[in-house]
Scaffold this active site. Structure first.
Site, PDB file in Angstrom:
ATOM      1  CE  LYS A   6      36.272  43.351  42.098  1.00 66.89           C
ATOM      2  NZ  LYS A   6      37.333  42.944  41.126  1.00 66.89           N
ATOM      3  NE  ARG A  20      36.251  49.312  39.340  1.00 61.60           N
ATOM      4  CZ  ARG A  20      35.696  48.114  39.100  1.00 61.60           C
ATOM      5  NH1 ARG A  20      34.578  47.763  39.648  1.00 61.60           N
ATOM      6  NH2 ARG A  20      36.305  47.273  38.307  1.00 61.60           N
ATOM      7  NE  ARG A  62      35.255  37.664  33.693  1.00 63.02           N
ATOM      8  CZ  ARG A  62      35.543  38.634  34.550  1.00 63.02           C
ATOM      9  NH1 ARG A  62      35.131  38.553  35.798  1.00 63.02           N
ATOM     10  NH2 ARG A  62      36.213  39.693  34.160  1.00 63.02           N
ATOM     11  NE  ARG A  98      38.486  44.953  33.308  1.00 63.22           N
ATOM     12  CZ  ARG A  98      38.115  43.673  33.225  1.00 63.22           C
ATOM     13  NH1 ARG A  98      38.261  43.009  32.098  1.00 63.22           N
ATOM     14  NH2 ARG A  98      37.587  43.069  34.256  1.00 63.22           N
TER      15      ARG A  98
HETATM   16  P1  AP5 Z   1      35.646  36.901  38.978  1.00 63.80           P
HETATM   17  O1  AP5 Z   1      35.088  36.427  40.264  1.00 63.80           O
HETATM   18  O2  AP5 Z   1      34.686  37.148  37.854  1.00 63.80           O
HETATM   19  O3  AP5 Z   1      36.575  38.185  39.246  1.00 63.80           O
HETATM   20  P2  AP5 Z   1      36.195  39.659  39.654  1.00 63.80           P
HETATM   21  O4  AP5 Z   1      37.138  40.091  40.733  1.00 63.80           O
HETATM   22  O5  AP5 Z   1      34.740  39.804  39.923  1.00 63.80           O
HETATM   23  O6  AP5 Z   1      36.641  40.370  38.323  1.00 63.80           O
HETATM   24  P3  AP5 Z   1      35.946  41.392  37.345  1.00 63.80           P
HETATM   25  O7  AP5 Z   1      36.757  41.349  36.077  1.00 63.80           O
HETATM   26  O8  AP5 Z   1      34.471  41.159  37.198  1.00 63.80           O
HETATM   27  O9  AP5 Z   1      36.209  42.698  38.093  1.00 63.80           O
HETATM   28  P4  AP5 Z   1      36.239  44.090  37.580  1.00 63.80           P
HETATM   29  O10 AP5 Z   1      36.368  44.781  38.853  1.00 63.80           O
HETATM   30  O11 AP5 Z   1      37.230  44.436  36.548  1.00 63.80           O
HETATM   31  O12 AP5 Z   1      34.885  44.195  36.729  1.00 63.80           O
HETATM   32  P5  AP5 Z   1      33.505  44.886  37.011  1.00 63.80           P
HETATM   33  O13 AP5 Z   1      32.471  44.068  36.387  1.00 63.80           O
HETATM   34  O14 AP5 Z   1      33.379  45.274  38.442  1.00 63.80           O
HETATM   35  O15 AP5 Z   1      36.767  35.854  38.499  1.00 63.80           O
HETATM   36  C1  AP5 Z   1      37.454  36.041  37.255  1.00 63.80           C
HETATM   37  C2  AP5 Z   1      37.709  34.670  36.621  1.00 63.80           C
HETATM   38  O16 AP5 Z   1      38.581  33.913  37.466  1.00 63.80           O
HETATM   39  C3  AP5 Z   1      36.436  33.816  36.439  1.00 63.80           C
HETATM   40  O17 AP5 Z   1      36.563  33.110  35.235  1.00 63.80           O
HETATM   41  C4  AP5 Z   1      36.470  32.848  37.642  1.00 63.80           C
HETATM   42  O18 AP5 Z   1      35.857  31.607  37.321  1.00 63.80           O
HETATM   43  C5  AP5 Z   1      37.960  32.680  37.881  1.00 63.80           C
HETATM   44  N1  AP5 Z   1      38.301  32.515  39.277  1.00 63.80           N
HETATM   45  C6  AP5 Z   1      37.745  33.145  40.363  1.00 63.80           C
HETATM   46  N2  AP5 Z   1      38.347  32.740  41.504  1.00 63.80           N
HETATM   47  C7  AP5 Z   1      39.316  31.852  41.137  1.00 63.80           C
HETATM   48  C8  AP5 Z   1      40.282  31.089  41.852  1.00 63.80           C
HETATM   49  N3  AP5 Z   1      40.375  31.167  43.197  1.00 63.80           N
HETATM   50  N4  AP5 Z   1      41.121  30.282  41.158  1.00 63.80           N
HETATM   51  C9  AP5 Z   1      41.043  30.204  39.800  1.00 63.80           C
HETATM   52  N5  AP5 Z   1      40.133  30.897  39.055  1.00 63.80           N
HETATM   53  C10 AP5 Z   1      39.284  31.714  39.718  1.00 63.80           C
HETATM   54  O19 AP5 Z   1      33.686  46.264  36.220  1.00 63.80           O
HETATM   55  C11 AP5 Z   1      33.719  46.310  34.809  1.00 63.80           C
HETATM   56  C12 AP5 Z   1      33.845  47.755  34.357  1.00 63.80           C
HETATM   57  O20 AP5 Z   1      32.694  48.500  34.801  1.00 63.80           O
HETATM   58  C13 AP5 Z   1      35.042  48.528  34.921  1.00 63.80           C
HETATM   59  O21 AP5 Z   1      36.217  48.313  34.153  1.00 63.80           O
HETATM   60  C14 AP5 Z   1      34.534  49.961  34.866  1.00 63.80           C
HETATM   61  O22 AP5 Z   1      34.613  50.477  33.563  1.00 63.80           O
HETATM   62  C15 AP5 Z   1      33.072  49.808  35.232  1.00 63.80           C
HETATM   63  N6  AP5 Z   1      32.815  49.947  36.685  1.00 63.80           N
HETATM   64  C16 AP5 Z   1      32.342  48.976  37.519  1.00 63.80           C
HETATM   65  N7  AP5 Z   1      32.235  49.452  38.773  1.00 63.80           N
HETATM   66  C17 AP5 Z   1      32.651  50.739  38.733  1.00 63.80           C
HETATM   67  C18 AP5 Z   1      32.794  51.752  39.707  1.00 63.80           C
HETATM   68  N8  AP5 Z   1      32.494  51.541  41.005  1.00 63.80           N
HETATM   69  N9  AP5 Z   1      33.270  52.958  39.318  1.00 63.80           N
HETATM   70  C19 AP5 Z   1      33.563  53.200  38.028  1.00 63.80           C
HETATM   71  N10 AP5 Z   1      33.465  52.275  37.039  1.00 63.80           N
HETATM   72  C20 AP5 Z   1      33.005  51.061  37.389  1.00 63.80           C
END
Ligand code: AP5
Length: 216
Positions: free
Chosen positions: A15, A90, A129, A173
């Protein structure tokens, strides 16, 4: 009015990576609740102090905190022509709150893109990552490495691993995603907004699929 996009998908689906590529293409901002919460934790704000334990455990931060963050963020002038919501909503309660916020400001969702990737691949992506401490650009030690190990290719900033990118936290997660976020697929499907995209493939291939879908 504008191009209002939600990127939905499990942790590691791509994402954030794809949102950053869409910013320049469409001239609209990425709004990542994860990034905003990590900044709040770092700055030790009251929301950040409350959020930290949930994030460290791989759980969701309470709805009232994230809904308030998004409500404030969507009032900023840069989202007047659209936005890319990355990691919000979410829960069904967050989706309902977003719908009310948008109705109140005369806006609506245009696309909900659901990126799907199998769990073994998600774990490999997340534990490899790296993120730039200065500009936030994401890398992967194998799939998208920086030119110089440990150094951001864009800004020469230092690369670091996120606190919640350990394998045990990642498994928590994924369980959280299954129980609380995956129901949004049916929620947005029933409203006719859902656009599924296969997230397996190179970063550029997935970007091509997203751009064709959004421009199609
Ligand atoms: P990346 O693009 O970083 O993946 P992502 O989907 O953004 O994953 P996240 O881990 O950031 O998502 P998340 O939803 O768990 O975390 P968030 O920060 O929102 O890609 C991942 C890796 O893969 C990278 O190394 C990239 O280079 C690689 N990659 C990408 N595309 C690729 C491809 N096609 N092929 C190969 N490699 C690839 O949330 C963190 C925490 O915050 C949550 O756990 C929660 O506690 C809290 N939080 C955030 N939002 C909310 C909400 N709305 N409500 C409640 N809690 C929340």
């Amino acid at each position: 009015m504008g191009l209002n996009i939600i990127l939905l998908g499990p942790p590691g689906a791509g994402k954030g990576t794809q949102a950053k590529l869409l910013i320049d293409r469409f001239g609209i901002p990425q709004i990542s609740t994860g990034d905003i919460l990590r900044a709040a934790v770092k700055d030790r704000t009251s929301s950040g102090i409350r959020a930290k334990k949930f994030m460290d455990d791989g759980a969701l931060v309470p709805d009232d905190i994230v809904i308030s963050i998004i409500s404030d963020r969507l009032k900023m002038s840069d989202s007047v022509n659209g936005f890319i919501l990355d990691g919000f909503p979410r829960t069904v309660a967050q989706a309902d709150a977003l719908s009310t916020m948008l109705d109140d400001s005369g806006k609506s969702i245009d696309h909900v893109i659901s990126i799907t990737v199998d769990y073994d691949e998600l774990i490999k992506r997340v534990i490899g990552r790296l993120t730039c401490k200065s500009c936030g650009r994401g890398y992967h030690i194998v799939f998208d490495p920086p030119s110089v190990p440990g150094v951001c290719t864009l800004c020469s900033g230092e690369l670091c691993q996120r606190d919640d990118d350990r394998e045990d936290t990642m498994r928590a997660r994924l369980l959280t995603y299954e129980s609380q976020t995956a129901p949004l697929i049916a929620y947005y499907s029933s409203l006719g907004f859902l656009r599924p995209v296969d997230g397996l493939g190179s970063i550029q291939e997935i970007n091509g699929a997203l751009v064709s879908l959004l421009e199609g």
